[in-house]
Design an enzyme around this catalytic site. Structure first.
Site: not given
Length: 193
Positions: A16, A85, A87, A179
């Site tokens: 962002s 955003e 997605q 990870c």
């Protein structure tokens, strides 16, 4: 020649902030930016894009049933589209952004997550991976120092959640970038294996 860009990263990778800095850079050059976000993202307010470092701006809200091409044409003339955003956009809306790149010669820069808390593609992100001219990972690190690729959803006790709906809005209180190795290890430890 305009391009469709997808800049993705795990939670906390400054997506962002980079979207808002990019907006500032275009505007500093005298260009107009159509800043948009999906209505699904209400974490910082319906029409606010806010970064963790304090940058913020108002954006036009795009509902899942909205026609982005029609909304763009109704919004006036702009030099670039920046979407945060991304997605959460539908696959059809990503196709509409691609249409604006191809037919209106507009650069479209999409910022967002690639995968959810279970490492599955969001539909909007998958479509961006299929259609984008430029795909860039915005990197962040796990607490172990490796590159973080997983958006681990956590509960109030810091335990990793492995069930639930794909969309759950939250910040540092609900997600930790990890990870894959640490994520799998912590899930195993929680299960007592």
């Amino acid at each position: 020649m305009a391009k469709l860009y997808f800049k993705y990263g795990a939670m906390g990778s400054s997506k962002s902030a980079q979207a808002l800095i990019t907006k500032f850079n275009y505007e500093e050059l005298g260009m107009t930016v159509w800043l948009i976000k999906p209505s699904t993202d209400t974490r910082d307010g319906a029409d606010i894009i806010r970064s963790r470092i304090g940058l913020e701006a108002h954006a036009q809200i795009i509902t899942p049933d909205a026609d982005i091409v029609g909304a763009y044409r109704a919004s006036g003339n702009h030099d670039v589209i920046i979407a945060d955003e991304a997605q959460f956009f539908t696959t059809e809306q990503i196709d509409q952004l691609r249409f604006l790149v191809d037919e209106e010669d507009l650069p479209v820069l999409c910022f967002g997550l690639r995968t959810d808390f279970l490492t599955h593609f969001f539909p909007g992100s998958q479509r961006l991976m299929e259609l984008a001219d430029s795909i860039t990972e915005i990197k962040t690190v796990c607490e172990c120092g490796r590159k973080a690729t997983v958006n681990a959803r956590i509960d109030e006790n810091g335990k990793i959640i492995t069930e639930g709906s794909q969309v759950f809005l939250g910040g540092n209180d609900a997600y930790v970038a990890m990870c894959h190795k640490c994520w799998k290890k912590k899930i195993k430890e929680q299960a007592g294996k």
